[in-house]
Design a protein around this motif. Structure first.
Motif, PDB file in Angstrom:
ATOM      1  N   ARG A   1       0.837  -1.202   0.000  1.00 19.56           N
ATOM      2  CA  ARG A   1       0.000   0.000   0.000  1.00 19.56           C
ATOM      3  C   ARG A   1       0.867   1.246   0.000  1.00 19.56           C
ATOM      4  O   ARG A   1       1.934   1.257   0.612  1.00 19.56           O
ATOM      5  CB  ARG A   1      -0.865   0.019   1.252  1.00 19.56           C
ATOM      6  CG  ARG A   1      -2.268  -0.372   0.946  1.00 19.56           C
ATOM      7  CD  ARG A   1      -3.086  -0.158   2.157  1.00 19.56           C
ATOM      8  NE  ARG A   1      -3.821   1.074   1.983  1.00 19.56           N
ATOM      9  CZ  ARG A   1      -5.080   1.212   2.313  1.00 19.56           C
ATOM     10  NH1 ARG A   1      -5.727   0.241   2.885  1.00 19.56           N
ATOM     11  NH2 ARG A   1      -5.700   2.335   2.116  1.00 19.56           N
TER      12      ARG A   1
ATOM     13  N   PHE B   1       0.613   5.348   0.858  1.00 23.47           N
ATOM     14  CA  PHE B   1      -0.174   6.398   1.481  1.00 23.47           C
ATOM     15  C   PHE B   1       0.336   7.761   1.043  1.00 23.47           C
ATOM     16  O   PHE B   1       1.529   7.941   0.804  1.00 23.47           O
ATOM     17  CB  PHE B   1      -0.064   6.313   3.013  1.00 23.47           C
ATOM     18  CG  PHE B   1      -0.567   5.022   3.575  1.00 23.47           C
ATOM     19  CD1 PHE B   1      -1.925   4.801   3.742  1.00 23.47           C
ATOM     20  CD2 PHE B   1       0.315   4.026   3.950  1.00 23.47           C
ATOM     21  CE1 PHE B   1      -2.396   3.616   4.270  1.00 23.47           C
ATOM     22  CE2 PHE B   1      -0.136   2.831   4.475  1.00 23.47           C
ATOM     23  CZ  PHE B   1      -1.498   2.617   4.636  1.00 23.47           C
ATOM     24  N   ALA B   2      -0.571   8.737   0.968  1.00 24.54           N
ATOM     25  CA  ALA B   2      -0.174  10.127   0.748  1.00 24.54           C
ATOM     26  C   ALA B   2       0.104  10.715   2.128  1.00 24.54           C
ATOM     27  O   ALA B   2      -0.800  10.788   2.961  1.00 24.54           O
ATOM     28  CB  ALA B   2      -1.287  10.903   0.059  1.00 24.54           C
ATOM     29  N   PRO B   3       1.348  11.092   2.410  1.00 21.88           N
ATOM     30  CA  PRO B   3       1.641  11.622   3.739  1.00 21.88           C
ATOM     31  C   PRO B   3       0.932  12.952   3.971  1.00 21.88           C
ATOM     32  O   PRO B   3       0.763  13.745   3.045  1.00 21.88           O
ATOM     33  CB  PRO B   3       3.164  11.803   3.724  1.00 21.88           C
ATOM     34  CG  PRO B   3       3.517  11.947   2.290  1.00 21.88           C
ATOM     35  CD  PRO B   3       2.510  11.128   1.529  1.00 21.88           C
TER      36      PRO B   3
ATOM     37  N   GLU C   1      -1.609  -1.075   9.629  1.00 25.98           N
ATOM     38  CA  GLU C   1      -1.325  -1.495   8.262  1.00 25.98           C
ATOM     39  C   GLU C   1      -0.131  -0.709   7.752  1.00 25.98           C
ATOM     40  O   GLU C   1      -0.157   0.520   7.692  1.00 25.98           O
ATOM     41  CB  GLU C   1      -2.541  -1.231   7.374  1.00 25.98           C
ATOM     42  CG  GLU C   1      -2.336  -1.701   5.967  1.00 25.98           C
ATOM     43  CD  GLU C   1      -3.555  -1.468   5.114  1.00 25.98           C
ATOM     44  OE1 GLU C   1      -3.492  -1.800   3.928  1.00 25.98           O
ATOM     45  OE2 GLU C   1      -4.560  -0.944   5.617  1.00 25.98           O
TER      46      GLU C   1
ATOM     47  N   GLY D   1       2.914   0.395   5.044  1.00 25.40           N
ATOM     48  CA  GLY D   1       2.933   0.807   3.653  1.00 25.40           C
ATOM     49  C   GLY D   1       3.986   1.869   3.429  1.00 25.40           C
ATOM     50  O   GLY D   1       4.694   2.264   4.347  1.00 25.40           O
TER      51      GLY D   1
ATOM     52  N   TYR E   1       5.083   5.707   1.346  1.00 25.64           N
ATOM     53  CA  TYR E   1       4.518   7.049   1.192  1.00 25.64           C
ATOM     54  C   TYR E   1       4.917   7.622  -0.159  1.00 25.64           C
ATOM     55  O   TYR E   1       6.038   7.422  -0.622  1.00 25.64           O
ATOM     56  CB  TYR E   1       5.049   7.980   2.289  1.00 25.64           C
ATOM     57  CG  TYR E   1       4.689   7.534   3.679  1.00 25.64           C
ATOM     58  CD1 TYR E   1       3.452   7.857   4.225  1.00 25.64           C
ATOM     59  CD2 TYR E   1       5.576   6.792   4.445  1.00 25.64           C
ATOM     60  CE1 TYR E   1       3.112   7.444   5.509  1.00 25.64           C
ATOM     61  CE2 TYR E   1       5.243   6.381   5.725  1.00 25.64           C
ATOM     62  CZ  TYR E   1       4.013   6.708   6.244  1.00 25.64           C
ATOM     63  OH  TYR E   1       3.668   6.306   7.506  1.00 25.64           O
TER      64      TYR E   1
ATOM     65  N   ARG F   1       3.939  11.410  -2.485  1.00 25.62           N
ATOM     66  CA  ARG F   1       3.151  12.632  -2.685  1.00 25.62           C
ATOM     67  C   ARG F   1       3.851  13.448  -3.754  1.00 25.62           C
ATOM     68  O   ARG F   1       5.080  13.544  -3.765  1.00 25.62           O
ATOM     69  CB  ARG F   1       3.074  13.402  -1.369  1.00 25.62           C
ATOM     70  CG  ARG F   1       2.138  14.578  -1.341  1.00 25.62           C
ATOM     71  CD  ARG F   1       0.768  14.163  -0.815  1.00 25.62           C
ATOM     72  NE  ARG F   1      -0.137  15.287  -0.824  1.00 25.62           N
ATOM     73  CZ  ARG F   1      -0.664  15.830   0.255  1.00 25.62           C
ATOM     74  NH1 ARG F   1      -0.400  15.348   1.444  1.00 25.62           N
ATOM     75  NH2 ARG F   1      -1.494  16.841   0.144  1.00 25.62           N
TER      76      ARG F   1
END
Length: 133
Positions: free
Chosen positions: A24, A26-28, A84, A86, A88, A90
């Motif tokens: 996964r 994620f957008a920090p 969870e 993952g 990062y 952006r």
């Protein structure tokens, strides 16, 4: 935002990821601060250290990427997890008002700081005109 900020925008870039990833991403969360001299982006990337972070600038696209290494104790298998993991990522679109050669980045305690110095105002310079012979 202040009037000056409208002239110098750091806009979030929304483009699809280039490759399929097994983890996964994620957008920090970020904070963007501004002074007359520069813009500071603070990105929360817990679990990321200096060896696992990449900040790139391609054309006007600034990309922040961080990879989190899993830390399971040796000899144990994960049976249950509420967190969870993952990585990062952006991206931002920069305007021409940023001095690209002077961008700096550092990370401490899972917070990435990217300093974007503003270009100086256009200076008026008198150009001497010589008579043609």
């Amino acid at each position: 935002m202040a009037e000056e900020t409208r002239a110098l925008q750091v806009r979030e870039e929304t483009r699809p990821a280039r490759v399929e990833r097994p983890r996964r991403v994620f957008a920090p969360a970020v904070d963007i601060l501004e002074t007359p001299e520069d813009i500071l982006i603070l990105a929360d990337m817990p679990g990321v250290n200096q060896d696992n972070i990449e900040v790139t600038l391609e054309k006007n696209i600034l990309t922040l990427r961080g990879t989190v290494q899993s830390h399971a104790p040796q000899g144990y298998d994960l049976d249950y997890a509420e967190y969870e993991g993952g990585d990062y990522e952006r991206t931002f679109t920069l305007t021409e008002d940023i001095e690209r050669d002077k961008i700096e980045a550092s990370i401490k305690d899972g917070v990435l700081q990217v300093r974007l110095p503003k270009a100086g105002p256009a200076r008026i310079r008198r150009i001497p005109v010589k008579a043609a012979a």
